[in-house]
Design an enzyme around this catalytic site. Structure first.
Site, PDB file in Angstrom:
ATOM      1  N   CYS A   8       0.795  -1.230   0.000  1.00 35.14           N
ATOM      2  CA  CYS A   8       0.000   0.000   0.000  1.00 35.14           C
ATOM      3  C   CYS A   8       0.823   1.273   0.000  1.00 35.14           C
ATOM      4  CB  CYS A   8      -0.917   0.068   1.229  1.00 35.14           C
ATOM      5  SG  CYS A   8      -2.116  -1.235   1.289  1.00 35.14           S
ATOM      6  N   GLY A  36       1.190  -0.037  -5.161  1.00 33.42           N
ATOM      7  CA  GLY A  36      -0.011  -0.860  -5.224  1.00 33.42           C
ATOM      8  C   GLY A  36      -0.846  -0.511  -6.427  1.00 33.42           C
ATOM      9  N   ASN A 111      -0.987   1.588   5.586  1.00 30.29           N
ATOM     10  CA  ASN A 111       0.067   0.829   4.899  1.00 30.29           C
ATOM     11  C   ASN A 111       0.767  -0.022   5.941  1.00 30.29           C
ATOM     12  OD1 ASN A 111       3.334   1.676   3.544  1.00 30.29           O
ATOM     13  ND2 ASN A 111       2.105  -0.136   3.208  1.00 30.29           N
ATOM     14  N   GLY A 112       0.861  -1.327   5.664  1.00 32.91           N
ATOM     15  CA  GLY A 112       1.536  -2.240   6.589  1.00 32.91           C
ATOM     16  C   GLY A 112       0.619  -3.383   6.996  1.00 32.91           C
ATOM     17  N   CYS A 249      11.933  -0.927   7.247  1.00 29.42           N
ATOM     18  CA  CYS A 249      12.042  -2.056   6.298  1.00 29.42           C
ATOM     19  C   CYS A 249      13.192  -1.806   5.312  1.00 29.42           C
ATOM     20  CB  CYS A 249      10.727  -2.193   5.536  1.00 29.42           C
ATOM     21  SG  CYS A 249      10.825  -3.333   4.148  1.00 29.42           S
ATOM     22  N   TYR A 255      13.994  -2.318  -3.046  1.00 31.62           N
ATOM     23  CA  TYR A 255      13.057  -2.530  -4.148  1.00 31.62           C
ATOM     24  C   TYR A 255      11.783  -1.668  -4.120  1.00 31.62           C
ATOM     25  CZ  TYR A 255       9.451  -4.776  -6.960  1.00 31.62           C
ATOM     26  OH  TYR A 255       8.435  -5.004  -7.835  1.00 31.62           O
ATOM     27  N   ASP A 358      19.937  -7.768 -10.489  1.00 32.55           N
ATOM     28  CA  ASP A 358      18.520  -7.680 -10.119  1.00 32.55           C
ATOM     29  C   ASP A 358      18.436  -7.487  -8.614  1.00 32.55           C
ATOM     30  OD1 ASP A 358      15.807  -7.554 -10.434  1.00 32.55           O
ATOM     31  OD2 ASP A 358      15.566  -9.563 -11.261  1.00 32.55           O
ATOM     32  N   ASP A 359      17.230  -7.104  -8.130  1.00 33.51           N
ATOM     33  CA  ASP A 359      17.110  -6.783  -6.708  1.00 33.51           C
ATOM     34  C   ASP A 359      16.916  -8.003  -5.828  1.00 33.51           C
ATOM     35  OD1 ASP A 359      14.026  -7.170  -6.518  1.00 33.51           O
ATOM     36  OD2 ASP A 359      14.343  -5.866  -8.241  1.00 33.51           O
ATOM     37  N   CYS A 395       7.523 -12.318   5.180  1.00 31.51           N
ATOM     38  CA  CYS A 395       7.376 -11.004   5.830  1.00 31.51           C
ATOM     39  C   CYS A 395       5.976 -10.918   6.432  1.00 31.51           C
ATOM     40  CB  CYS A 395       7.545  -9.890   4.799  1.00 31.51           C
ATOM     41  SG  CYS A 395       7.171  -8.251   5.457  1.00 31.51           S
ATOM     42  N   CYS A 444      14.834  -3.410   9.701  1.00 34.01           N
ATOM     43  CA  CYS A 444      14.336  -4.787   9.726  1.00 34.01           C
ATOM     44  C   CYS A 444      14.974  -5.558   8.569  1.00 34.01           C
ATOM     45  CB  CYS A 444      12.814  -4.791   9.574  1.00 34.01           C
ATOM     46  SG  CYS A 444      12.131  -6.459   9.417  1.00 34.01           S
ATOM     47  N   CYS A 447      13.256 -10.911   6.646  1.00 36.83           N
ATOM     48  CA  CYS A 447      13.040 -11.820   5.509  1.00 36.83           C
ATOM     49  C   CYS A 447      14.356 -12.458   5.060  1.00 36.83           C
ATOM     50  CB  CYS A 447      12.344 -11.109   4.357  1.00 36.83           C
ATOM     51  SG  CYS A 447      13.038  -9.503   3.966  1.00 36.83           S
TER      52      CYS A 447
HETATM   53 FE1  SF4 Z   1      10.864  -5.426   5.043  1.00 37.81          FE
HETATM   54 FE2  SF4 Z   1      11.743  -7.939   4.979  1.00 37.81          FE
HETATM   55 FE3  SF4 Z   1      11.258  -6.718   7.329  1.00 37.81          FE
HETATM   56 FE4  SF4 Z   1       9.237  -7.388   5.691  1.00 37.81          FE
HETATM   57  S1  SF4 Z   1      10.621  -8.802   6.763  1.00 37.81           S
HETATM   58  S2  SF4 Z   1       9.484  -5.451   6.797  1.00 37.81           S
HETATM   59  S3  SF4 Z   1      10.157  -7.026   3.650  1.00 37.81           S
HETATM   60  S4  SF4 Z   1      12.827  -6.176   5.786  1.00 37.81           S
END
Ligand code: SF4
Length: 477
Positions: A8, A36, A111-112, A249, A255, A358-359, A395, A444, A447
């Protein structure tokens, strides 16, 4: 060309003079479209009367000149763009949502994803609450309205509601007389604030949307901050700031966000170039040309080229005109989808040793197709470099990274993945490179690392929608 999606983008405007704010919201949402494309909406507040329009589709699909012309002038407007994984793609999940309560009404865009949504929803349903959608947004709106009935102001209700919410939320809320922006205490998702030369206050998920409406960037909201806009000015409440560690994040930089955005003081474009430079140091290779997969691989490819001294060049043309009406093939037909989106420039790549940037790699299917396109176009060698570490975990904070079952890095070594996607070599950014990439360590990276900043959800909204209920795996640090 990541196979994952942000869920979002939010936008809000507050003016002391009545003005065409639907138009302003339209241009703001246009700039946030990359966050989005499944649905979008705008709600305008004209002296306490809310007018809204929400539907499935891109901003271009949903808001014709005629639809925009039906909005009255107003002093506030909020808007939303949504990627529709959580809860499916239906009209009930379109935002902003509008809620009537005993003390008035509010509109809310989010968003989230909440990491405690399942617990909250279950407790509220036991208490008699009825929800019309599977989105976390309705839960947040319900809790705020419950608090509003017990408090003197909407901003205090938002602050109290935040005590109950865990996970990622950047919110834009509108009552009859106030606009409120709030960012979760971890600061997972971005949210910033600006002012136009006419004095209109603007909040947006990304600074690129401020620029699009002519607003001068003022600052990012602090993680945990609540900003209230009303006739007396702009007020900040920082009671939730610093209550938990900041965990923005990192994938916003890799990305999700637009490269012309600046998040928490860090340019997304500069971060991506840094990622490319770090990749070149970590995984150097003899090659003739550095090529980025459009669009999100381009900045990192420039960084790789600068660091390695290998020339940067365009290797692909991306079809920019694939809209919502494009009939997306299923998993078994992915070849066609990638071919329609990307076309290699044969003249640029034929006979060359290519570094392909690529990302990310999620399932590996798309990467394999892209490598295949370069091979068909005559590339002699293809050395794939990925400007993020391998995805190994889902995530829970507002993106649709797949379950571990589908993440290729959970089941294969780097060498095996290179072989599966048909590359001559493969190299990822290391987890420890991310700190250098953005110049700070308070982000964070769950992932990649599996170190979640919050307790892992018992069940996500997506699981709930699909009838699955996963076991809580416990808080991992
Ligand atoms: Fe971002 Fe990965 Fe954390 Fe999700 S888990 S908020 S995609 S860094």
């Amino acid at each position: 060309m990541a196979e994952i999606h942000e869920e979002c983008g939010v936008f809000g405007v507050y003016s002391t003079q009545s003005a065409d704010l639907a138009g302003l919201a339209y241009y703001g949402l246009y700039a946030l479209q990359h966050r989005g494309q499944e649905s979008c909406g705008i709600v305008v507040n004209d002296d306490g009367v809310f007018s809204s329009h929400r539907d499935l589709g891109t901003v271009n699909d949903v808001f014709s000149r005629e639809v925009l012309g039906r909005f009255p002038k107003g002093t506030m407007a909020i808007g939303h763009v949504r990627y529709g994984t959580t809860g499916g793609n239906n009209r009930e999940n379109c935002q902003p949502i509008v809620v009537n309560h005993q003390k008035g009404k509010l509109a809310l865009a989010h968003n989230g994803n909440l990491s405690n949504a399942y617990e909250l929803r279950s407790a509220l349903e036991l208490g008699g609450a009825i929800f019309h959608s599977t989105s976390d947004t309705e839960i947040i709106a319900y809790i705020i309205t419950q608090q509003r009935l017990k408090t003197a102001s909407i901003e205090v209700a938002v602050s109290r509601a935040m005590n109950e919410l865990d996970g990622a939320f950047s919110l834009v809320i509108m009552s009859a007389a106030k606009m409120i922006a709030a960012r979760d205490p971890h600061g997972f998702r971005p949210l910033c604030y600006g002012i136009t030369p006419e004095g209109v206050h603007v909040v947006a998920s990304e600074s690129c949307a401020l620029a699009a409406v002519g607003a001068k960037f003022q600052r990012d909201l602090l993680p945990g901050e609540i900003l209230t806009f009303d006739e007396t000015g702009v007020h900040t409440d920082r009671i939730h700031c610093g209550t938990v560690e900041r965990r923005a994040c990192i994938f916003e930089y890799i990305y999700f966000a637009r490269p012309d955005s600046v998040i928490d003081g860090v340019s997304v474009h500069a971060a991506r170039k840094n990622a490319g430079r770090l990749l070149a140091k970590r995984h150097s290779v003899d090659a003739d040309l550095v090529v980025g997969v459009p669009d999100s691989g381009l900045d990192a490819a420039i960084g790789y080229a600068e660091e390695s001294g290998i020339p940067f060049g365009l290797g692909f043309i991306k079809n920019k005109y694939i809209g919502r009406t494009f009939i997306s093939p299923g998993q078994g037909q992915r070849v066609d989808q990638v071919k329609i989106k990307l076309s290699p420039i044969r003249d640029a790549v034929q006979g060359k040793r290519i570094v392909l940037i690529d990302d990310s790699i999620v399932r590996g299917t798309t990467s394999g197709q892209i490598v295949g396109l370069l091979r068909e176009a005559g590339a002699r060698e293809i050395h794939m470099r990925i400007s993020s570490p391998p995805f190994r975990n889902p995530c829970y904070y507002g993106t649709d990274i797949d379950s571990r079952d589908h993440l290729i890095a959970c089941h294969h070594t780097v060498e095996e993945i290179a072989s599966i996607i048909g590359a001559d070599s493969l190299g990822y950014l290391a987890l420890e490179d991310l700190t250098e990439m953005i110049g700070s360590a308070d982000y964070c990276h769950a992932c990649f690392s599996g170190q979640y900043p919050t307790a892992i959800p018992i069940c996500t909204a997506k699981d709930r929608f699909e009838g699955k209920l996963s076991q809580r795996e416990g808080k991992q640090k």
